[in-house]
Design a protein around this motif. Structure first.
Motif, mmCIF file in Angstrom:
data_model
loop_
_atom_site.group_PDB
_atom_site.id
_atom_site.type_symbol
_atom_site.label_atom_id
_atom_site.label_comp_id
_atom_site.label_asym_id
_atom_site.label_seq_id
_atom_site.Cartn_x
_atom_site.Cartn_y
_atom_site.Cartn_z
ATOM 1 N N ILE A 84 0.865 -1.183 0.000
ATOM 2 C CA ILE A 84 0.000 0.000 0.000
ATOM 3 C C ILE A 84 0.896 1.226 0.000
ATOM 4 C CG2 ILE A 84 -1.798 1.269 1.224
ATOM 5 C CD1 ILE A 84 -2.536 -1.454 2.586
ATOM 6 N N ASN A 85 0.790 2.042 -1.028
ATOM 7 C CA ASN A 85 1.592 3.249 -1.141
ATOM 8 C C ASN A 85 0.646 4.438 -1.190
ATOM 9 O OD1 ASN A 85 4.035 4.670 -1.370
ATOM 10 N ND2 ASN A 85 3.912 4.726 -3.589
ATOM 11 N N GLY A 86 0.915 5.460 -0.395
ATOM 12 C CA GLY A 86 0.050 6.637 -0.390
ATOM 13 C C GLY A 86 0.669 7.777 0.367
ATOM 14 N N TYR A 87 0.151 8.966 0.093
ATOM 15 C CA TYR A 87 0.608 10.163 0.790
ATOM 16 C C TYR A 87 0.275 10.066 2.276
ATOM 17 C CZ TYR A 87 0.634 12.245 -3.915
ATOM 18 O OH TYR A 87 0.858 12.520 -5.235
ATOM 19 N N PRO A 88 1.005 10.793 3.132
ATOM 20 C CA PRO A 88 0.619 10.864 4.541
ATOM 21 C C PRO A 88 -0.827 11.371 4.651
ATOM 22 C CG PRO A 88 2.800 11.816 4.233
ATOM 23 C CD PRO A 88 2.239 11.556 2.856
ATOM 24 N N ILE A 98 -3.871 15.192 8.120
ATOM 25 C CA ILE A 98 -2.552 15.245 8.740
ATOM 26 C C ILE A 98 -2.589 16.029 10.045
ATOM 27 C CG2 ILE A 98 -0.234 16.255 8.467
ATOM 28 C CD1 ILE A 98 -0.401 15.410 5.495
ATOM 29 N N ALA A 99 -3.408 17.077 10.101
ATOM 30 C CA ALA A 99 -3.486 17.920 11.292
ATOM 31 C C ALA A 99 -4.276 17.284 12.438
ATOM 32 C CB ALA A 99 -4.095 19.276 10.928
ATOM 33 N N SER A 100 -4.834 16.122 12.242
ATOM 34 C CA SER A 100 -5.619 15.464 13.278
ATOM 35 C C SER A 100 -4.754 15.162 14.495
ATOM 36 C CB SER A 100 -6.201 14.158 12.731
ATOM 37 O OG SER A 100 -6.717 13.377 13.779
ATOM 38 N N PRO A 101 -5.184 15.587 15.697
ATOM 39 C CA PRO A 101 -4.394 15.330 16.909
ATOM 40 C C PRO A 101 -4.161 13.843 17.181
ATOM 41 C CG PRO A 101 -6.142 16.921 17.342
ATOM 42 C CD PRO A 101 -6.369 16.391 15.957
ATOM 43 N N ARG A 110 2.933 8.764 16.520
ATOM 44 C CA ARG A 110 4.226 9.276 16.038
ATOM 45 C C ARG A 110 4.194 9.554 14.542
ATOM 46 N NH1 ARG A 110 9.047 5.964 18.683
ATOM 47 N NH2 ARG A 110 10.144 7.851 18.150
ATOM 48 N N LYS A 111 3.050 10.050 14.082
ATOM 49 C CA LYS A 111 2.882 10.369 12.671
ATOM 50 C C LYS A 111 3.038 11.866 12.451
ATOM 51 C CE LYS A 111 -0.415 6.826 11.238
ATOM 52 N NZ LYS A 111 -1.716 6.682 10.580
ATOM 53 N N LEU A 112 3.288 12.232 11.216
ATOM 54 C CA LEU A 112 3.359 13.626 10.795
ATOM 55 C C LEU A 112 2.052 14.332 11.139
ATOM 56 C CD1 LEU A 112 4.830 15.812 9.006
ATOM 57 C CD2 LEU A 112 3.580 14.828 7.084
ATOM 58 N N THR A 113 2.143 15.507 11.790
ATOM 59 C CA THR A 113 0.926 16.256 12.155
ATOM 60 C C THR A 113 0.939 17.693 11.647
ATOM 61 O OG1 THR A 113 1.923 16.866 14.274
ATOM 62 C CG2 THR A 113 0.503 14.898 14.245
ATOM 63 N N PRO A 123 0.868 19.833 8.370
ATOM 64 C CA PRO A 123 0.693 19.755 6.922
ATOM 65 C C PRO A 123 1.787 20.485 6.139
ATOM 66 C CG PRO A 123 -1.381 20.331 7.968
ATOM 67 C CD PRO A 123 -0.316 20.373 9.036
ATOM 68 N N ALA A 124 2.409 21.483 6.739
ATOM 69 C CA ALA A 124 3.464 22.222 6.043
ATOM 70 C C ALA A 124 4.707 21.361 5.811
ATOM 71 C CB ALA A 124 3.841 23.476 6.826
ATOM 72 N N GLN A 125 4.862 20.288 6.581
ATOM 73 C CA GLN A 125 6.029 19.419 6.422
ATOM 74 C C GLN A 125 5.894 18.458 5.248
ATOM 75 O OE1 GLN A 125 6.599 17.577 10.249
ATOM 76 N NE2 GLN A 125 7.996 19.185 10.886
ATOM 77 N N PHE A 126 4.683 18.329 4.710
ATOM 78 C CA PHE A 126 4.501 17.482 3.535
ATOM 79 C C PHE A 126 3.727 18.252 2.472
ATOM 80 C CE2 PHE A 126 2.096 14.643 0.815
ATOM 81 C CZ PHE A 126 3.147 13.938 0.264
#
Length: 187
Positions: free
Chosen positions: A7-11, A122-125, A131-134, A136-139
């Motif tokens: 499974i490949n996908g964006y964060p 991505i911004a979901s708390p 330990r996921k990206l939170t 959105p500016a980082q991706f």
């Protein structure tokens, strides 16, 4: 029949949610990208030589364990790899090679999503606890036209999850996997 489902996908596209559900449904082992990356993220500077050395070492251990599994046990892997990334291409090719070494069919699932929806997800708390990206500016990959890798599979399913619920995404992927394994869609 042995299968490796990559499974490949964006964060934020829903890889881990889907991977967990799919692994449970088909009796597979899940190797999600966080289980490989977390050690490198915790102990090294991101994208440093030590970071990539750590990723390769953890991946090698994971691959050895996958090769030791009985062939009838499916494997589900998740990643976020784009065609313009040297590391992404290296890692993608390593997974494809693992499928060949295991004698498994490589089923590719690509999860796409609208950039605004990815930002919201991505911004979901709740992501921070995993330990996921939170931030959105980082991706910005989806906004800048970076293309998800989808090559080399024996069969490929591309899904846009923007307007799909996790249940709808799971149902479509389960049907794809079942059809590719020659089984009824509920298996």
């Amino acid at each position: 029949m042995s299968v490796l489902i990559h499974i490949n996908g964006y964060p934020g596209a829903g890889k881990l949610t889907l991977g967990r559900r799919l692994a449970d449904a088909i009796g597979a082992r899940l190797v999600d990208n966080h289980s490989v990356y977390n050690l490198a993220l915790a102990l090294t500077e991101v994208k440093s030589p030590a970071y990539f050395e750590t990723l390769r070492a953890v991946r090698a251990i994971a691959f050895q364990r996958v090769l030791e599994l009985p062939p009838h046990i499916p494997v589900v892997a998740t990643n976020a790899h784009m065609t313009d990334s040297d590391w992404g291409n290296e890692n993608w090719d390593a997974w494809a090679d693992l499928a060949r070494r295991r004698g498994a069919r490589l089923l590719v699932v690509v999860l796409d999503c609208d950039p605004d929806e990815l930002d919201r997800r991505i911004a979901s708390p709740a992501r921070a606890t995993k330990r996921k990206l939170t931030d959105p500016a980082q991706f910005t990959g989806a906004r800048t036209g970076r293309v998800l890798i989808d090559r080399g599979g024996d069969a490929t399913l591309r899904l846009d999850t923007t307007r799909l619920s996790p249940e709808e995404t799971f149902s479509r992927v389960l049907a794809f996997v079942a059809a590719e394994r020659g089984q009824p869609s509920g298996v």
